[in-house]
Structures are given as structure tokens and as C-alpha cells.
Design a protein around this motif. Structure first.
Motif, PDB file in Angstrom:
ATOM      1  N   VAL A  54      14.292  92.028   8.702  1.00  0.00           N
ATOM      2  CA  VAL A  54      14.983  93.106   8.861  1.00  0.00           C
ATOM      3  C   VAL A  54      16.412  92.975   9.145  1.00  0.00           C
ATOM      4  O   VAL A  54      17.277  93.811   8.827  1.00  0.00           O
ATOM      5  CB  VAL A  54      14.598  93.881  10.331  1.00  0.00           C
ATOM      6  N   LEU A  55      16.903  91.852   9.320  1.00  0.00           N
ATOM      7  CA  LEU A  55      18.216  91.480   9.419  1.00  0.00           C
ATOM      8  C   LEU A  55      19.017  91.391   8.285  1.00  0.00           C
ATOM      9  O   LEU A  55      20.370  91.240   8.205  1.00  0.00           O
ATOM     10  CB  LEU A  55      18.609  90.362  10.324  1.00  0.00           C
ATOM     11  N   ASP A  56      17.965  91.036   7.196  1.00  0.00           N
ATOM     12  CA  ASP A  56      18.708  91.128   5.784  1.00  0.00           C
ATOM     13  C   ASP A  56      19.144  92.263   5.337  1.00  0.00           C
ATOM     14  O   ASP A  56      20.247  92.183   4.546  1.00  0.00           O
ATOM     15  CB  ASP A  56      17.669  90.567   4.944  1.00  0.00           C
ATOM     16  N   ASN A  57      18.862  93.432   5.901  1.00  0.00           N
ATOM     17  CA  ASN A  57      19.246  94.594   5.423  1.00  0.00           C
ATOM     18  C   ASN A  57      19.375  95.698   6.619  1.00  0.00           C
ATOM     19  O   ASN A  57      18.478  96.484   7.018  1.00  0.00           O
ATOM     20  CB  ASN A  57      18.420  95.300   4.250  1.00  0.00           C
ATOM     21  N   PRO A  58      19.954  95.292   7.589  1.00  0.00           N
ATOM     22  CA  PRO A  58      19.894  95.914   9.160  1.00  0.00           C
ATOM     23  C   PRO A  58      20.343  97.449   9.111  1.00  0.00           C
ATOM     24  O   PRO A  58      19.757  97.921   9.901  1.00  0.00           O
ATOM     25  CB  PRO A  58      21.084  94.772   9.679  1.00  0.00           C
ATOM     26  N   ALA A  59      21.345  97.701   8.248  1.00  0.00           N
ATOM     27  CA  ALA A  59      21.528  99.273   8.329  1.00  0.00           C
ATOM     28  C   ALA A  59      20.233  99.884   7.854  1.00  0.00           C
ATOM     29  O   ALA A  59      19.875 101.030   8.566  1.00  0.00           O
ATOM     30  CB  ALA A  59      22.754  99.773   7.464  1.00  0.00           C
ATOM     31  N   ARG A  72      22.151 107.178   5.249  1.00  0.00           N
ATOM     32  CA  ARG A  72      23.550 106.880   5.823  1.00  0.00           C
ATOM     33  C   ARG A  72      23.264 107.710   7.287  1.00  0.00           C
ATOM     34  O   ARG A  72      22.775 108.301   7.521  1.00  0.00           O
ATOM     35  CB  ARG A  72      24.506 107.692   5.017  1.00  0.00           C
ATOM     36  N   TYR A  73      24.498 107.063   8.019  1.00  0.00           N
ATOM     37  CA  TYR A  73      24.594 107.670   9.446  1.00  0.00           C
ATOM     38  C   TYR A  73      25.704 108.913   8.889  1.00  0.00           C
ATOM     39  O   TYR A  73      26.270 108.854   8.068  1.00  0.00           O
ATOM     40  CB  TYR A  73      25.360 106.804  10.258  1.00  0.00           C
ATOM     41  N   PRO A  74      25.827 109.804   9.965  1.00  0.00           N
ATOM     42  CA  PRO A  74      26.653 110.912  10.012  1.00  0.00           C
ATOM     43  C   PRO A  74      28.088 110.334   9.789  1.00  0.00           C
ATOM     44  O   PRO A  74      28.501 109.361  10.586  1.00  0.00           O
ATOM     45  CB  PRO A  74      26.342 111.804  11.257  1.00  0.00           C
ATOM     46  N   ALA A  75      29.080 111.176   8.970  1.00  0.00           N
ATOM     47  CA  ALA A  75      30.243 110.596   8.817  1.00  0.00           C
ATOM     48  C   ALA A  75      31.166 110.135  10.097  1.00  0.00           C
ATOM     49  O   ALA A  75      31.962 109.256  10.191  1.00  0.00           O
ATOM     50  CB  ALA A  75      30.989 111.334   7.907  1.00  0.00           C
ATOM     51  N   TRP A 134      28.413 103.331   7.944  1.00  0.00           N
ATOM     52  CA  TRP A 134      27.299 102.479   6.763  1.00  0.00           C
ATOM     53  C   TRP A 134      26.507 103.364   6.126  1.00  0.00           C
ATOM     54  O   TRP A 134      25.987 104.332   6.704  1.00  0.00           O
ATOM     55  CB  TRP A 134      26.747 101.711   8.004  1.00  0.00           C
ATOM     56  N   LEU A 135      26.453 102.877   4.989  1.00  0.00           N
ATOM     57  CA  LEU A 135      25.351 103.641   4.004  1.00  0.00           C
ATOM     58  C   LEU A 135      24.423 102.485   3.682  1.00  0.00           C
ATOM     59  O   LEU A 135      24.656 101.340   3.662  1.00  0.00           O
ATOM     60  CB  LEU A 135      25.974 104.230   2.544  1.00  0.00           C
ATOM     61  N   ALA A 158      30.682 102.518   2.871  1.00  0.00           N
ATOM     62  CA  ALA A 158      30.459 101.357   3.217  1.00  0.00           C
ATOM     63  C   ALA A 158      29.137 100.671   3.050  1.00  0.00           C
ATOM     64  O   ALA A 158      28.206 101.273   3.511  1.00  0.00           O
ATOM     65  CB  ALA A 158      30.720 100.969   4.931  1.00  0.00           C
ATOM     66  N   LEU A 159      28.974  99.550   2.362  1.00  0.00           N
ATOM     67  CA  LEU A 159      27.580  98.861   1.991  1.00  0.00           C
ATOM     68  C   LEU A 159      27.576  97.646   2.792  1.00  0.00           C
ATOM     69  O   LEU A 159      27.837  96.577   2.201  1.00  0.00           O
ATOM     70  CB  LEU A 159      27.551  98.861   0.549  1.00  0.00           C
ATOM     71  N   PRO A 160      27.215  97.431   3.971  1.00  0.00           N
ATOM     72  CA  PRO A 160      26.951  96.374   4.624  1.00  0.00           C
ATOM     73  C   PRO A 160      26.042  95.321   4.124  1.00  0.00           C
ATOM     74  O   PRO A 160      24.881  95.724   3.761  1.00  0.00           O
ATOM     75  CB  PRO A 160      26.889  96.553   6.194  1.00  0.00           C
ATOM     76  N   GLY A 161      26.353  94.090   3.744  1.00  0.00           N
ATOM     77  CA  GLY A 161      25.561  93.063   3.270  1.00  0.00           C
ATOM     78  C   GLY A 161      25.047  93.324   1.662  1.00  0.00           C
ATOM     79  O   GLY A 161      24.310  92.528   1.103  1.00  0.00           O
ATOM     80  N   PHE A 162      25.542  94.051   1.119  1.00  0.00           N
ATOM     81  CA  PHE A 162      25.081  94.596  -0.260  1.00  0.00           C
ATOM     82  C   PHE A 162      25.917  93.569  -1.274  1.00  0.00           C
ATOM     83  O   PHE A 162      26.840  93.450  -1.457  1.00  0.00           O
ATOM     84  CB  PHE A 162      25.741  96.083  -0.899  1.00  0.00           C
ATOM     85  N   GLY A 163      25.238  92.844  -2.044  1.00  0.00           N
ATOM     86  CA  GLY A 163      25.522  91.673  -2.912  1.00  0.00           C
ATOM     87  C   GLY A 163      25.380  91.992  -4.314  1.00  0.00           C
ATOM     88  O   GLY A 163      25.560  91.152  -5.232  1.00  0.00           O
TER      89      GLY A 163
END
Length: 246
Positions: free
Chosen positions: A11-16, A36-39, A44-45, A70-75
Motif C-alpha cells: 500500500v505504501l507504493d501508491n499511498p495516495a 483525487r482529494y478536494p482542491a 494529491w491525485l 500533483a502525482l506523488p510516486g508516479f514514475g
């Protein structure tokens, strides 16, 4: 090329995404497989592990033309025509023996404290903190002469885990160990729920890396921080590609 489906085994590999399909599902704004979260809560999306052209079209529709995401962790690959506005290397740490403990000086922060929290964030730049970010979890602060001078709190919430975030200290009180105390106090609350603390920081932030390692965090993985801007011109799907309409 898209990532292999189900490539993420933790789960921590794609935590959002794990947060928005788990404990933070009540925040989730969804279009297709994109969340996504509300703006005003978080930038984070969350993409699926194997985003395709349909998913990117949904990102564009969900965010809106010209908006930054914002794309946290996206490679993976960003579609042609999208502008990368930020790219950075990060590290993810997990609790590996923290001396977590409550702090007698720490106070719980809530919506009434948001103006001061936003002001402290503006001065210290710990990362994104928006008017409703305080709703994501517990935030603790330390006041001196009535003024908020340090804080830390909870952000992403994958099942069984909670991220410590917004750790910041005003320049006038740095060197007093307030960030350490608040980090350990937030971690204590996370552990009390039977969950495990984790956090992110920049790979080049050597001061923060040394601090977290000294507290008992262990490096779990290297990751990326990425932000991109949706093209101003709306798109449609054609032959498996997102192409401009006009």
C-alpha cells in the motif's frame, strides 16, 4: 509504456490511492479509475498502477484545463502536450523503533487555528498545506507567548499506516528540538490506533534525512515527486491517444 498491472505489492507504493480507496475514501473525488482529494484539502491525485489513455483523459476532465496536478510516486510517462511543472527525488521512511511519546506542551490544532497554521507554513515551506488539510488527521502544535511556532500532523492514510507531514518550526525557535518532539508525539497517536507511522522528504534534504534516521525511521524506498499541468485545450480519445480538440 504503462506499468505492469498490479505491479505495486504494498500500500505504501501508491499511498495516495490506498488512502483514497481506504480510510480517506470520504474525501475522494472520482472519475473512472482516477481519484483525487478536494482542491482545498490536498493537491494529491491518485492514478491506478497502470494508467492508460482513458485514465489521462479522466485526469484532464477531473482537474480541468490548465490546472496543475500533483502525482506523488508516479514514475511513468506523462502524455504529450502536458507540461511537467515540478520533478524531484524523494525518500519514504517507515517507523523502525521510534521512541514515540506524548508531549506535554503540544496542543491539538483544529479549524480555528488554520490561519496561524497557514502563516507558519508560508514562512517555513514544509510542503503543501491548504485550508482544509487539517481535516486529514491529528495536527499538534507548540505555542510560545500565544503564537504558534511549531507543528506536525497527519496526511496520507493508507490502511494500517499514517503519514506524518507538515513538520515545521519557526526560525526563531529552531535548534530547540521542537520538530523532534512533535514528530514523536504525532507518532505516538498513530501507534495508539494500532497503525504505523511513515513519512516522505526530499532525497536531497540531508538535514531531515539525518534527523529521521536518528529518531528511528528506516528508509523503505526512493520515490518521486511530480507535478504536471493539464493542457489548456480539452482532449478526447482517438486511437488510444489523448488528442487535442479544436
Amino acid at each position: 509504456m504503462s506499468a505492469t498491472p498490479h505491479a505495486h505489492a504494498h500500500v505504501l507504493d501508491n499511498p495516495a490511492r490506498a488512502s483514497l480507496t481506504g480510510p480517506h475514501a470520504h474525501f475522494a473525488e472520482r472519475r473512472g479509475r482516477v481519484l483525487r482529494y478536494p482542491a482545498d484539502v490536498s493537491p494529491w491525485l491518485a492514478l491506478p498502477d497502470d494508467p492508460d489513455a482513458d485514465d489521462w483523459a479522466d485526469v484532464a476532465a477531473l482537474a480541468g484545463p490548465g490546472k496543475e496536478i500533483a502525482l506523488p510516486g508516479f514514475g511513468g510517462e506523462i502524455p504529450a502536450g502536458w507540461e511537467i511543472t515540478f520533478r524531484g527525488e524523494g525518500v519514504q521512511f517507515v517507523d523502525d523503533g521510534l521512541a514515540a511519546a506524548p508531549d506535554p506542551e503540544a496542543v491539538r490544532l483544529g479549524p480555528a487555528d488554520v490561519p496561524e497554521m497557514l502563516d507558519l507554513v508560508e514562512r517555513t515551506r514544509p510542503g503543501p498545506f491548504l485550508p482544509r488539510t487539517v481535516e486529514l488527521g491529528t495536527y499538534l502544535g507548540i505555542r510560545r507567548n500565544g503564537a504558534l511556532v511549531a507543528m506536525a500532523g497527519e496526511r496520507l492514510h493508507p490502511p494500517g499506516w499514517t503519514e506524518i507531514s507538515a513538520v515545521c518550526t519557526d526560525a526563531t525557535v529552531r535548534g530547540q528540538g521542537l520538530a523532534t518532539r512533535l514528530t514523536l508525539a504525532v507518532a505516538h497517536g498513530i501507534r495508539a490506533r494500532g497503525e504505523t507511522p511513515f513519512l516522505h522528504t526530499g532525497a536531497d534534504n540531508t538535514t531531515a534525512v539525518r534527523l529521521y534516521e536518528s529518531l528511528g525511521f528506516r528508509l523503505r524506498r526512493r520515490t518521486r515527486f511530480l507535478a504536471a499541468r493539464v493542457p489548456e485545450q480539452p482532449g478526447r480519445l482517438e486511437d488510444g491517444r489523448v488528442v487535442a480538440v479544436g
